[in-house]
Design a protein around this motif. Structure first.
Motif, PDB file in Angstrom:
ATOM      1  N   THR A  36      26.460  32.271  45.653  1.00  0.00           N
ATOM      2  CA  THR A  36      26.974  33.595  46.024  1.00  0.00           C
ATOM      3  C   THR A  36      28.332  33.868  45.388  1.00  0.00           C
ATOM      4  N   TRP A  37      29.137  32.812  45.292  1.00  0.00           N
ATOM      5  CA  TRP A  37      30.459  32.941  44.657  1.00  0.00           C
ATOM      6  C   TRP A  37      30.311  33.441  43.220  1.00  0.00           C
ATOM      7  N   ARG A  40      28.347  37.152  43.221  1.00  0.00           N
ATOM      8  CA  ARG A  40      28.908  38.304  43.924  1.00  0.00           C
ATOM      9  C   ARG A  40      30.431  38.284  43.995  1.00  0.00           C
ATOM     10  N   VAL A  41      30.991  37.214  44.581  1.00  0.00           N
ATOM     11  CA  VAL A  41      32.425  37.198  44.865  1.00  0.00           C
ATOM     12  C   VAL A  41      33.249  37.259  43.590  1.00  0.00           C
ATOM     13  N   VAL A  45      35.740  40.327  42.425  1.00  0.00           N
ATOM     14  CA  VAL A  45      37.190  40.104  42.364  1.00  0.00           C
ATOM     15  C   VAL A  45      37.735  40.439  40.979  1.00  0.00           C
ATOM     16  N   LEU A  88      41.611  35.555  44.329  1.00  0.00           N
ATOM     17  CA  LEU A  88      40.698  34.414  44.429  1.00  0.00           C
ATOM     18  C   LEU A  88      41.111  33.478  45.564  1.00  0.00           C
ATOM     19  N   ALA A  91      40.020  35.035  48.733  1.00  0.00           N
ATOM     20  CA  ALA A  91      38.572  34.900  48.928  1.00  0.00           C
ATOM     21  C   ALA A  91      38.203  33.503  49.393  1.00  0.00           C
ATOM     22  N   ARG A  92      38.964  32.504  48.961  1.00  0.00           N
ATOM     23  CA  ARG A  92      38.688  31.120  49.348  1.00  0.00           C
ATOM     24  C   ARG A  92      39.079  30.832  50.793  1.00  0.00           C
ATOM     25  N   ARG A  94      38.053  32.151  53.357  1.00  0.00           N
ATOM     26  CA  ARG A  94      36.942  32.369  54.270  1.00  0.00           C
ATOM     27  C   ARG A  94      36.145  31.095  54.545  1.00  0.00           C
TER      28      ARG A  94
END
Length: 432
Positions: A36-37, A40-41, A45, A88, A91-92, A94
């Motif tokens: 998913t990273w 999507r992520v 970003v 980034l 985002a990490r 989470r």
């Protein structure tokens, strides 16, 4: 041995290491073992950061326009790198273990720090960590203490130079002084910074030449004290000349960091009258100086250089010399139309009457002299510098051209100013 505080922040291992560290940190932050990273992520970003940075750049360059030239590409790139790293790291947060999340935040802050180092290296504002730390120190002396009324003045016979009659006193100080002091006038200027060389503290006191020095825009008078290293360089010159060096007054022609009143008397303020009348009057009243026009120089970097050329042709009875460090072709807020509209309500004839290039085309200045310094790698202003030089030469000025292997940065400004000191001191009659 060289102190770590004196290691270069502009050349050598420190800026190179910062760039490598930022690249490694970004690589680490961008990689995760998560499908998913990657799908999507990470794409979201990166796309969002690109849009934000490009959008901000567009707004700054085309809407806000705080300065006439566009943002350097390197600033856009590093701003994107720092924003991406922070995004980034966010985002990490989470998922993952706590120490991994903390490590990610530290890496992002490291990239932001590397961006600051790279930006400083590009502009050359702070050459070493010692220069950075000097921003937070207070080495200034109250002007009343540094410049009491003289009890005697060195007399220089006709046909002689000051150096011919000057004898190094036994009690000569090792260093000059720097003071922050307001200079009142018709323009709402920020306080000026005044450098007095070691010889000023002696009795009898010599009448010394004056440099009125201007920073660029955006800028502040103290930038010449911190990044410009005025005190260090003038003290070094004074040590080689028995304490003699010019008095330097770093005046404010802007009023605020991002303001640009163009050094005109216009709807934007009376910056010209302030520099041509109020500042010289205050200096002559407050300090022991050589009052001959030949002993007075107006100097500046970038927008301050443009202002220096303006004052050289608008107030030649005050400033017999100028040192222009990368001037613009003419005072500008981006375009001639924008400039005329903001400063003169759209009256282009009013602008032409005071624009230095137009004045140089119709008047001659055989009693004036100057130095124009340009950076070889300055793609924005090098051609303009050459045009200003040619206009001054054709107007009869005794003008010199210097080209340095630099860009439009403080490396050029420092080297250009202090490399011009021998010319200035000879021109003003201090040394042969």
């Amino acid at each position: 041995m060289l102190s770590p505080l004196d290691l270069s922040l502009i050349h050598g291992p420190i800026p190179a290491a910062a760039t490598v560290a930022a690249a490694l940190a970004l690589t680490y932050l961008a990689i995760r073992k998560n499908r998913t990273w990657w799908t999507r992520v990470l794409p979201i970003v990166l796309a969002a950061c690109v849009v934000v940075v490009l959008g901000l750049t567009f707004v700054i360059d085309n809407v806000w326009k705080p300065w006439p030239e566009p943002l350097p590409v390197i600033l856009t790139v590093w701003a994107g790198a720092a924003l991406t790293a922070l995004a980034l790291a966010a985002a990490r947060l989470r998922s993952g273990r706590w120490y991994g999340r903390v490590f990610g935040v530290l890496l992002a802050l490291g990239v932001a720090t590397s961006a600051v180092v790279a930006t400083n290296a590009h502009f050359g504002q702070y050459p070493s960590m010692r220069a950075v730390l000097d921003v937070f120190t207070n080495n200034q002396v109250e002007l009343n203490e540094a410049a009491p009324p003289p009890s005697g003045v060195v007399e220089v016979p006709a046909g002689k130079k000051l150096a011919d009659v000057w004898k190094r006193p036994d009690d000569l100080p090792d260093k000059g002084t720097v003071s922050e002091v307001p200079i009142p006038g018709v323009f709402p200027a920020r306080p000026a910074w005044v450098y007095l060389p070691p010889a000023y503290a002696t009795t009898p006191r010599p009448k010394l030449p004056v440099i009125v020095l201007l920073a660029g825009q955006p800028g502040h008078p103290k930038h010449w004290i911190d990044g410009g290293r005025v005190v260090d360089n003038l003290d070094a010159y004074a040590r080689e000349h028995d304490g003699l060096a010019p008095i330097v007054v770093v005046a404010d022609q802007l009023g605020a960091n991002n303001a640009n009143p163009l050094c005109f008397d216009s709807a934007l303020g009376q910056s010209e009258s302030y520099l041509a009348r109020d500042v010289p009057a205050w200096i002559k009243q407050r300090l022991t100086v050589d009052e001959r026009r030949e002993a007075w120089t107006i100097a500046g970097f970038s927008q301050g250089a443009t202002c220096s050329v303006q004052l050289a042709v608008r107030a030649p009875d005050v400033y017999g010399n100028f040192i222009a460090l990368a001037p613009q072709r003419e005072p500008t807020l981006g375009t001639r139309q924008d400039t005329v509209k903001a400063a003169f309500g759209g009256d282009e004839a009013a602008f032409i009457r005071v624009n230095p290039m137009d004045i140089l085309a119709r008047q001659r200045f055989p009693q004036s002299a100057g130095v124009i310094v340009s950076g070889h790698d300055d793609a924005t202003y090098r051609q303009a510098d050459a045009e200003v030089f040619e206009a001054c030469r054709k107007a009869g000025m005794d003008v010199l051209w210097k080209e340095l292997p630099t860009g439009h940065d403080w490396n050029m400004a420092r080297e250009g100013l202090f490399g011009s000191l021998p010319w200035f001191m000879q021109r003003t009659g201090v040394v042969r």
